[in-house]
Design a protein around this motif. Structure first.
Motif, PDB file in Angstrom:
ATOM      1  N   PRO A   1       2.333  18.789  -5.851  1.00 42.99           N
ATOM      2  CA  PRO A   1       1.346  19.631  -5.156  1.00 42.99           C
ATOM      3  C   PRO A   1       0.663  20.630  -6.076  1.00 42.99           C
ATOM      4  O   PRO A   1      -0.499  20.979  -5.875  1.00 42.99           O
ATOM      5  N   GLU A   2       1.384  21.097  -7.092  1.00 40.57           N
ATOM      6  CA  GLU A   2       0.810  22.062  -8.020  1.00 40.57           C
ATOM      7  C   GLU A   2      -0.377  21.490  -8.802  1.00 40.57           C
ATOM      8  O   GLU A   2      -1.179  22.230  -9.369  1.00 40.57           O
ATOM      9  N   LYS A   3      -0.474  20.155  -8.817  1.00 44.89           N
ATOM     10  CA  LYS A   3      -1.556  19.506  -9.564  1.00 44.89           C
ATOM     11  C   LYS A   3      -2.576  18.855  -8.625  1.00 44.89           C
ATOM     12  O   LYS A   3      -3.288  17.929  -9.001  1.00 44.89           O
ATOM     13  N   LYS A   4      -2.622  19.358  -7.418  1.00 42.13           N
ATOM     14  CA  LYS A   4      -3.527  18.815  -6.410  1.00 42.13           C
ATOM     15  C   LYS A   4      -4.981  18.891  -6.866  1.00 42.13           C
ATOM     16  O   LYS A   4      -5.770  17.954  -6.672  1.00 42.13           O
ATOM     17  N   GLN A   5      -5.353  20.014  -7.491  1.00 42.66           N
ATOM     18  CA  GLN A   5      -6.741  20.201  -7.917  1.00 42.66           C
ATOM     19  C   GLN A   5      -7.132  19.181  -8.976  1.00 42.66           C
ATOM     20  O   GLN A   5      -8.294  18.770  -9.042  1.00 42.66           O
ATOM     21  N   GLU A   6      -6.183  18.780  -9.810  1.00 42.11           N
ATOM     22  CA  GLU A   6      -6.485  17.769 -10.828  1.00 42.11           C
ATOM     23  C   GLU A   6      -6.985  16.484 -10.175  1.00 42.11           C
ATOM     24  O   GLU A   6      -7.917  15.839 -10.665  1.00 42.11           O
ATOM     25  N   LEU A   7      -6.350  16.098  -9.071  1.00 41.23           N
ATOM     26  CA  LEU A   7      -6.757  14.880  -8.376  1.00 41.23           C
ATOM     27  C   LEU A   7      -8.139  15.058  -7.728  1.00 41.23           C
ATOM     28  O   LEU A   7      -8.955  14.129  -7.737  1.00 41.23           O
ATOM     29  N   ASN A   8      -8.391  16.237  -7.167  1.00 40.17           N
ATOM     30  CA  ASN A   8      -9.717  16.503  -6.596  1.00 40.17           C
ATOM     31  C   ASN A   8     -10.800  16.435  -7.673  1.00 40.17           C
ATOM     32  O   ASN A   8     -11.883  15.876  -7.460  1.00 40.17           O
TER      33      ASN A   8
ATOM     34  N   LEU B   1      -3.152  12.239  -2.711  1.00 44.07           N
ATOM     35  CA  LEU B   1      -3.448  13.503  -2.028  1.00 44.07           C
ATOM     36  C   LEU B   1      -2.817  13.527  -0.635  1.00 44.07           C
ATOM     37  O   LEU B   1      -2.334  14.572  -0.168  1.00 44.07           O
ATOM     38  N   LYS B   2      -2.825  12.380   0.060  1.00 46.06           N
ATOM     39  CA  LYS B   2      -2.183  12.315   1.373  1.00 46.06           C
ATOM     40  C   LYS B   2      -0.682  12.554   1.251  1.00 46.06           C
ATOM     41  O   LYS B   2      -0.073  13.236   2.089  1.00 46.06           O
ATOM     42  N   GLU B   3      -0.091  11.994   0.212  1.00 44.24           N
ATOM     43  CA  GLU B   3       1.339  12.197  -0.008  1.00 44.24           C
ATOM     44  C   GLU B   3       1.643  13.656  -0.314  1.00 44.24           C
ATOM     45  O   GLU B   3       2.639  14.217   0.157  1.00 44.24           O
ATOM     46  N   ILE B   4       0.772  14.257  -1.098  1.00 44.72           N
ATOM     47  CA  ILE B   4       0.952  15.678  -1.420  1.00 44.72           C
ATOM     48  C   ILE B   4       0.846  16.532  -0.160  1.00 44.72           C
ATOM     49  O   ILE B   4       1.574  17.522  -0.007  1.00 44.72           O
ATOM     50  N   GLU B   5      -0.032  16.147   0.768  1.00 47.88           N
ATOM     51  CA  GLU B   5      -0.139  16.884   2.037  1.00 47.88           C
ATOM     52  C   GLU B   5       1.179  16.836   2.805  1.00 47.88           C
ATOM     53  O   GLU B   5       1.605  17.832   3.399  1.00 47.88           O
ATOM     54  N   LEU B   6       1.850  15.666   2.813  1.00 47.84           N
ATOM     55  CA  LEU B   6       3.153  15.565   3.468  1.00 47.84           C
ATOM     56  C   LEU B   6       4.173  16.480   2.799  1.00 47.84           C
ATOM     57  O   LEU B   6       4.956  17.162   3.459  1.00 47.84           O
ATOM     58  N   ILE B   7       4.154  16.475   1.459  1.00 51.25           N
ATOM     59  CA  ILE B   7       5.074  17.327   0.717  1.00 51.25           C
ATOM     60  C   ILE B   7       4.829  18.792   1.053  1.00 51.25           C
ATOM     61  O   ILE B   7       5.767  19.562   1.291  1.00 51.25           O
ATOM     62  N   GLU B   8       3.560  19.189   1.088  1.00 47.10           N
ATOM     63  CA  GLU B   8       3.225  20.581   1.395  1.00 47.10           C
ATOM     64  C   GLU B   8       3.696  20.961   2.800  1.00 47.10           C
ATOM     65  O   GLU B   8       4.150  22.095   3.029  1.00 47.10           O
ATOM     66  N   LYS B   9       3.618  20.013   3.746  1.00 53.56           N
ATOM     67  CA  LYS B   9       4.016  20.313   5.121  1.00 53.56           C
ATOM     68  C   LYS B   9       5.514  20.564   5.213  1.00 53.56           C
ATOM     69  O   LYS B   9       5.961  21.529   5.835  1.00 53.56           O
TER      70      LYS B   9
ATOM     71  N   VAL C   1       0.805  -1.216   0.000  1.00 54.06           N
ATOM     72  CA  VAL C   1       0.000   0.000   0.000  1.00 54.06           C
ATOM     73  C   VAL C   1       0.841   1.271   0.000  1.00 54.06           C
ATOM     74  O   VAL C   1       0.382   2.331   0.437  1.00 54.06           O
ATOM     75  N   ALA C   2       2.111   1.181  -0.463  1.00 54.43           N
ATOM     76  CA  ALA C   2       2.946   2.386  -0.442  1.00 54.43           C
ATOM     77  C   ALA C   2       2.843   3.168  -1.739  1.00 54.43           C
ATOM     78  O   ALA C   2       2.356   2.683  -2.724  1.00 54.43           O
ATOM     79  N   GLN C   3       3.259   4.362  -1.706  1.00 53.16           N
ATOM     80  CA  GLN C   3       3.233   5.220  -2.900  1.00 53.16           C
ATOM     81  C   GLN C   3       4.432   6.159  -2.867  1.00 53.16           C
ATOM     82  O   GLN C   3       4.778   6.685  -1.815  1.00 53.16           O
ATOM     83  N   SER C   4       5.083   6.326  -3.993  1.00 52.45           N
ATOM     84  CA  SER C   4       6.258   7.196  -4.017  1.00 52.45           C
ATOM     85  C   SER C   4       5.878   8.627  -3.706  1.00 52.45           C
ATOM     86  O   SER C   4       4.827   9.102  -4.110  1.00 52.45           O
ATOM     87  N   VAL C   5       6.732   9.293  -2.940  1.00 52.77           N
ATOM     88  CA  VAL C   5       6.540  10.709  -2.651  1.00 52.77           C
ATOM     89  C   VAL C   5       7.773  11.452  -3.120  1.00 52.77           C
ATOM     90  O   VAL C   5       8.869  10.986  -2.957  1.00 52.77           O
ATOM     91  N   SER C   6       7.589  12.585  -3.728  1.00 49.39           N
ATOM     92  CA  SER C   6       8.736  13.367  -4.144  1.00 49.39           C
ATOM     93  C   SER C   6       8.388  14.833  -4.152  1.00 49.39           C
ATOM     94  O   SER C   6       7.294  15.201  -4.548  1.00 49.39           O
TER      95      SER C   6
END
Length: 711
Positions: A645-652, A688-696, A573-578
């Motif tokens: 993160p710049e493409k967060k809205q696309e996922l929403n 989206l959860k990964e993007i939240e970590l990146i944003e933090k 259940v992992a996903q790459s974060v960058s």
């Protein structure tokens, strides 16, 4: 034998004279070059420290000379010595042998391999001994027979290890050791795979925290210099709201520390400190800090400090076991074991934070020697800042490319290694390295975030050397014979390229305390090769990339090996974060190489545009594979995509569309399509959860602590 009139140039030659056979020291290769001059310094240092005074010293030196002439990797020779020497120590001790001629492989080693002695040793230790012993015995004898004349053969045969009449088929541990190693690796991978995003994010959070400490430290140094205030200078600052702590420190220099602890130093040191002469002169002086305490903001309750404080507090940095009592050694050893260090079985005293590299983690001699005098925890800031910076780059590259350690260490600040192309006004990056088992470079595609971190390391190195150029240094790890010319390698410090110890210690230091347990309760730590296994497992089992595609990403020729790397674990259940920061503007004379050859670039771009991959804009992020899309353009959740993160809205927007589509297919009774949609929606939410970590951690990178001086 022929009278010897010349001698090797090796700096170890004089140290070995009189301790090992002199004819061994003068062995030459086919071109007349002394083999001793070709042995890597790392292997020779181990030999002198651990083998030269042993009864088997000549036998093992001959083996090292032979494997060096056969151009074996430095790491392979290290493994050879480190597998054989400790076991010979065991065998000679238990059988009370004092001469190599009394050692009988048919009785002494056979009893060990059968488990009749040292029953606490693992099957893997016994299997490794037999494997390396037979390999050394065979290859050394073959080299002597094929390389030396009859007179030399007759002389050097006395230093051959006796070949046993038995082999691995005579012991049950062989299959058991292999299965045990694979099961261990897979159970550890099972723990790591679901947590890759959190591990990577925590690496960024910790770098941010150390960077804040460094900023505070540098401001305190500037305050001390400009105001000429009396040291120690006490200062504190608040961490971001997420951390919710206030850290208190003291800034010292060498004279002030001595004068404030006069009862701990001899009169000569006090005199020099007062006059600021000799070791305490301005040119020999330096600042360092003492961690005093940490408080929770709001209630002033004492809490834990930075994540690495316990390592300095308990004295576990570097070669910690030297000059302490047996009881202290046992206590520290048990503490390291409890954290998961020391599971390689090679030594009783694990050294997870011994970089063996100047300026990495270990504090200066003065600070290390006097750390127990201070009330708080004493350490140098710069060595640990350097370590976490290199550790973060290591973590990023290993978890986004699956690269091996020796591929990582090949990265150099040259146009031949680091390349970029600009497509649709966006730069795309790669580095070129020679994979294991090859002799030509291959490309490794990397993200904007990786380039950001490489640029950060380059900036660090330029500051360290006080020069806009990074010096050329000799390559210092395995397959050294492929890299004979010095280069401006990225992984270097104090004019020396990193080896595996430096990388391991940086990664372990960055991630210390993130200990995980397997399902059977075994504590594990994050290792470089474990991250490679996790990368492969995630790609095949969850993202369903074909094994041949993953083999290309991992630069492996043997699909069977890739299959082992990517075997399924209980949880996928992992996903790459960058983190995709903008590339530092003053970096990248990289696309000069592109501009110099526009025709070649245009042809390359056209080839790539025929594929779905590295130069295409995809939903919610950026694709970093140059292969034909292996999952039929189902980009949400793909392991080859880096969330942005710049493409967060696309996922929403995708999730909103997905819900409406589910209603449509539900009304038609298309249950299979509904399941597909729900699976895709879950993947989008994970991204989206990964993007939240990146944003933090992006937000915390911008946080500037307000430094307050207490006097």
């Amino acid at each position: 034998m022929t009278v010897l009139t010349d001698k090797p140039k090796s700096p170890f030659y004089e140290q070995l004279l009189g301790k090992v056979d002199e004819q061994l020291l003068h062995l030459q290769d086919a071109r007349g070059i002394y083999l001793l001059d070709k042995i890597n310094e790392r292997n020779m240092n181990y030999y002198i420290r651990n083998v030269v005074d042993k009864p088997w010293n000549n036998h093992l030196l001959l083996s090292v000379l032979v494997y060096t002439d056969k151009k074996a990797d430095v790491r392979s020779i290290s493994i050879l010595i480190e597998n054989l020497n400790p076991r010979f120590n065991n065998l000679f001790e238990v059988f009370q042998l004092n001469n190599i001629t009394k050692f009988n492989v048919e009785t002494h080693m056979y009893q060990y391999l059968k488990g009749l002695i040292y029953q606490e040793h693992s099957d893997n230790m016994r299997a490794n001994l037999l494997q390396w012993y037979r390999s050394v015995s065979y290859n050394t004898k073959k080299w002597i027979t094929s390389t030396l004349n009859n007179e030399q053969q007759s002389y050097f045969e006395q230093f051959l290890f006796q070949m046993p009449t038995y082999d691995s088929r005579d012991f049950s541990f062989t299959k058991s050791a292999k299965e045990q190693a694979q099961n261990t690796r897979k159970s550890e991978t099972d723990v790591i795979v679901p947590l890759l995003p959190q591990i990577r994010a925590e690496g960024h959070f910790r770098w941010n925290q150390l960077n804040r400490l460094r900023q505070a430290y540098l401001k305190a140094c500037e305050q001390a210099k400009t105001t000429n205030c009396e040291l120690p200078l006490e200062f504190h600052y608040n961490e971001p709201e997420r951390v919710g702590k206030r850290f208190y420190f003291r800034l010292w220099d060498k004279p002030s520390f001595v004068l404030n602890h006069q009862d701990q130093f001899p009169a000569s040191s006090l005199k020099s400190a007062i006059k600021r002469t000799r070791a305490y002169s301005d040119e020999n002086n330096n600042y360092f800090v003492e961690f005093v305490k940490a408080e929770r903001i709001g209630d002033n309750e004492e809490v834990e400090g930075l994540w690495f404080m316990e390592l300095f507090e308990f004295g576990l940095i570097g070669d910690w076991f030297k000059n302490i009592s047996d009881d202290e050694i046992q206590q520290k050893r048990e503490l390291l074991y409890s954290w998961g260090y020391g599971d390689d079985g090679y030594t009783q005293n694990p050294l997870p934070f011994a970089s063996r590299h100047k300026g990495i983690i270990t504090s200066s001699t003065f600070v290390s020697r006097n750390k127990d005098i201070a009330e708080g925890i004493l350490f140098d800031v710069e060595p640990i800042y350097v370590a976490v910076t290199f550790g973060l780059l290591t973590l990023d590259i290993l978890t986004t490319t699956g690269a091996r350690l020796n591929e990582l260490l090949q990265i150099s600040y040259t146009k031949e290694c680091l390349k970029s192309v600009k497509i649709d006004n966006k730069l795309h990056y790669s580095f070129y390295a020679i994979p294991k088992g090859r002799d030509e470079v291959e490309s490794f595609y990397i993200s904007d975030q990786t380039m950001k971190l490489i640029a950060k390391v380059i900036k660090l190195l330029k500051s360290h050397y006080d020069n806009e150029k990074i010096p050329n240094v000799k390559y210092y790890y395995s397959r050294k014979h492929l890299f004979t010319n010095p280069k401006p390698f990225i992984f270097q410090y104090h004019n020396k390229a990193f080896d595996n110890h430096a990388v391991y210690s940086c990664l372990r230091f960055l991630l210390h305390g993130l200990n995980f347990e397997t399902q059977d309760g075994k504590v594990i730590t994050v290792k470089t090769h474990l991250l490679r296994h996790a990368f492969a497992t995630e790609a095949v089992q969850r993202q369903k990339l074909p094994i041949d595609i993953v083999a290309k990403i991992l630069h492996q020729r043997d699909l069977g090996v890739t299959g082992y790397y990517s075997e399924p674990t209980p949880s996928q259940v992992a996903q790459s974060v960058s983190d995709l920061h903008d590339v530092i503007s003053d970096y990248v004379d990289l696309d000069e190489a592109v501009l110099r050859n526009p025709e070649e670039l245009e042809k390359e771009i056209e080839e790539y545009k025929e594929k779905v991959g590295v130069f295409n804009d995809v939903l919610g992020g950026a694709c970093v594979t140059d292969h034909v899309c292996p999952i039929k353009m189902e980009c949400v959740g793909c392991h080859a995509k880096i969330p942005q993160p710049e493409k967060k809205q696309e996922l929403n927007d995708f999730i909103d569309w997905n819900k409406k589509s589910e209603e449509f297919y539900n009304s038609m009774g298309k249950k299979v399509e509904v399941k597909k949609l729900r699976s895709a929606r879950k993947k989008a939410r994970n991204e989206l959860k990964e993007i939240e970590l990146i944003e933090k951690y992006r937000e915390e990178e911008k946080y500037e602590p307000h430094i307050q001086f207490d006097k």
